[in-house]
Enzyme design. Structure first.
Site, mmCIF file in Angstrom:
data_model
loop_
_atom_site.group_PDB
_atom_site.id
_atom_site.type_symbol
_atom_site.label_atom_id
_atom_site.label_comp_id
_atom_site.label_asym_id
_atom_site.label_seq_id
_atom_site.Cartn_x
_atom_site.Cartn_y
_atom_site.Cartn_z
ATOM 1 C CG HIS A 8 39.391 18.859 -42.517
ATOM 2 N ND1 HIS A 8 38.321 19.390 -42.967
ATOM 3 C CD2 HIS A 8 40.023 18.393 -43.675
ATOM 4 C CE1 HIS A 8 37.912 19.250 -44.173
ATOM 5 N NE2 HIS A 8 38.928 18.560 -44.615
ATOM 6 C CG MET A 52 39.484 10.943 -49.815
ATOM 7 S SD MET A 52 41.049 11.023 -50.497
ATOM 8 C CE MET A 52 41.391 12.569 -49.829
ATOM 9 C CG ASP A 92 40.460 15.238 -45.883
ATOM 10 O OD1 ASP A 92 39.469 16.071 -46.263
ATOM 11 O OD2 ASP A 92 41.588 15.574 -45.175
ATOM 12 C CG MET A 123 36.445 14.678 -50.720
ATOM 13 S SD MET A 123 38.281 15.001 -50.437
ATOM 14 C CE MET A 123 38.371 14.561 -48.554
ATOM 15 C CG HIS A 130 36.102 17.299 -47.049
ATOM 16 N ND1 HIS A 130 37.347 17.710 -47.703
ATOM 17 C CD2 HIS A 130 35.260 17.416 -47.917
ATOM 18 C CE1 HIS A 130 37.300 17.965 -48.764
ATOM 19 N NE2 HIS A 130 35.995 17.616 -48.893
ATOM 20 C CG ASP A 148 40.506 20.912 -47.541
ATOM 21 O OD1 ASP A 148 41.913 20.982 -47.077
ATOM 22 O OD2 ASP A 148 39.777 20.212 -47.470
ATOM 23 N N GLY A 149 43.202 23.240 -48.599
ATOM 24 C CA GLY A 149 44.043 22.476 -49.527
ATOM 25 C C GLY A 149 45.368 23.477 -49.843
ATOM 26 N N GLY A 150 46.489 23.072 -49.807
ATOM 27 C CA GLY A 150 47.533 23.940 -50.004
ATOM 28 C C GLY A 150 47.825 24.942 -49.290
ATOM 29 C CG MET A 165 37.244 21.304 -51.963
ATOM 30 S SD MET A 165 38.252 20.839 -50.790
ATOM 31 C CE MET A 165 39.878 20.262 -51.155
ATOM 32 N N GLY A 191 41.265 15.161 -53.291
ATOM 33 C CA GLY A 191 41.909 13.652 -53.281
ATOM 34 C C GLY A 191 43.333 13.355 -52.542
ATOM 35 C CG PHE A 192 46.027 12.901 -54.097
ATOM 36 C CD1 PHE A 192 46.478 11.704 -53.808
ATOM 37 C CD2 PHE A 192 45.139 13.186 -55.201
ATOM 38 C CE1 PHE A 192 46.011 10.379 -54.804
ATOM 39 C CE2 PHE A 192 44.967 12.175 -56.013
ATOM 40 C CZ PHE A 192 45.130 11.026 -55.901
ATOM 41 N N GLY A 193 46.747 15.038 -50.136
ATOM 42 C CA GLY A 193 47.230 16.177 -49.167
ATOM 43 C C GLY A 193 48.192 16.477 -50.008
ATOM 44 N N GLY A 194 49.069 17.810 -49.662
ATOM 45 C CA GLY A 194 50.149 18.176 -50.349
ATOM 46 C C GLY A 194 50.453 18.799 -51.648
ATOM 47 C CB SER A 238 43.774 17.607 -43.023
ATOM 48 O OG SER A 238 43.675 16.221 -43.664
ATOM 49 N N GLY A 258 46.901 20.311 -43.677
ATOM 50 C CA GLY A 258 47.241 18.894 -43.401
ATOM 51 C C GLY A 258 48.882 18.725 -43.470
ATOM 52 C CB SER A 259 51.361 18.661 -46.263
ATOM 53 O OG SER A 259 50.998 19.679 -46.819
HETATM 54 C C1 DX5 Z 1 42.255 17.075 -49.967
HETATM 55 C C2 DX5 Z 1 41.627 16.999 -48.694
HETATM 56 C C3 DX5 Z 1 42.429 18.137 -47.769
HETATM 57 C C4 DX5 Z 1 44.069 17.743 -47.572
HETATM 58 C C5 DX5 Z 1 44.698 18.863 -47.340
HETATM 59 O O1 DX5 Z 1 41.385 16.221 -50.754
HETATM 60 O O2 DX5 Z 1 40.462 17.400 -48.720
HETATM 61 O O3 DX5 Z 1 42.145 18.194 -46.368
HETATM 62 O O4 DX5 Z 1 44.116 16.654 -46.747
HETATM 63 O O5 DX5 Z 1 46.058 18.700 -47.463
HETATM 64 P P1 DX5 Z 1 47.112 19.939 -47.652
HETATM 65 O O6 DX5 Z 1 46.834 20.925 -46.484
HETATM 66 O O7 DX5 Z 1 48.328 19.054 -47.495
HETATM 67 O O8 DX5 Z 1 46.945 20.325 -48.844
HETATM 68 ZN ZN ZN Z 2 39.459 18.134 -46.630
#
Ligand code: DX5
Ligand code: ZN
Length: 217
Positions: free
Chosen positions: A32, A36, A34, A67, A65, A174-176, A136, A141-144, A7, A196-197
């Site tokens: 990927h 927003m 994102d 959002m 993606h 997707d996420g975490g 999800m 909304g946020f990475g990490g 991501s 992502g992270s």
């Molecule tokens: C969150 C995004 C994800 C995000 C994932 O809203 O849709 O794609 O970038 O980041 P990580 O892998 O760090 O949770």
């Molecule tokens: Zn995403």
């Protein structure tokens, strides 16, 4: 083979072109992306001009993606900007069936994304029409953020539904996701894993990708 979709949200935006090239060389399957809007989710990322600008840099599949609220206003524009797959949120669109037909009419893959609290059963009737469902595993909304464990139950349940209603459906999560849980996500039935992270941490993209692949073995 499970696909990894880094991501870009966690990439270095001041060196986005460089990071995309390194990401491709490191063996990413998809990118990927994102998007927003600051309304559907409490954050703003980037949009059409950025996607257009990075499209010539790689041949990898652009997994967009969305959002954003009223995503169908922008399907044409995102397809034109270079999306290969358009993922919109179930929670953001009133006319799901029409939206899916419109995406398919643009000649790109169609995906629906579900927020953590939305049950997979809402997709029962539309499942045969979809190329992909994105589960999800954090609130978007946020990475990490930390992984929500019940997401794996949703992936398993969706896999069972898809075995009956659409065996070629791709399931994305997707996420975490990181080294500690990527394998569990694949075993639950995910075909495409967003990270992502875990990919961009310390800008050690190749090393991080290798660790994720190893954890999958
Ligand atoms: C969150 C995004 C994800 C995000 C994932 O809203 O849709 O794609 O970038 O980041 P990580 O892998 O760090 O949770
Ligand atoms: Zn995403």
């Amino acid at each position: 083979m499970v696909k990894i979709a880094p991501s870009l949200l966690s990439a270095d935006f001041a060196n986005l072109g460089r990071d995309i090239e390194v990401t491709e060389t490191a063996g990413a399957d998809w990118i990927h992306i994102d998007v927003m809007d600051g309304s559907f989710v409490p954050n703003i990322s980037f949009g059409l001009p950025v996607i257009k600008a990075i499209r010539p840099l790689t041949k990898l599949t652009f997994d967009v993606h969305l959002m954003i609220r009223e995503p169908s206003n922008f399907f044409e524009a995102f397809a034109e900007a270079g999306a290969d797959l358009i993922n919109f949120h179930y929670e953001a669109e009133t006319h799901i069936d029409r939206a899916i037909q419109r995406i398919k009419g643009l000649g790109v893959m169609a995906g629906i994304t579900l927020n953590p609290a939305t049950p997979v059963s809402v997709l029962k009737h539309i499942l045969p029409e979809l190329d992909l469902v994105l589960i999800m595993s954090v609130n978007p909304g946020f990475g990490g953020q930390s992984f929500i464990p019940y997401s794996l139950d949703k992936v398993r349940e969706l896999r069972q539904m898809a075995d009956v209603l659409n065996p070629s459906l791709m399931i994305e999560i997707d996420g975490g996701i990181g080294e500690n849980n990527i394998r569990a996500a694949a075993e639950a039935g995910a075909d495409v894993i967003v990270a992502g992270s875990a990919v961009y941490r310390n800008n050690e993209i190749s090393e991080n990708m290798m660790k994720l692949r190893k954890a999958l073995r």
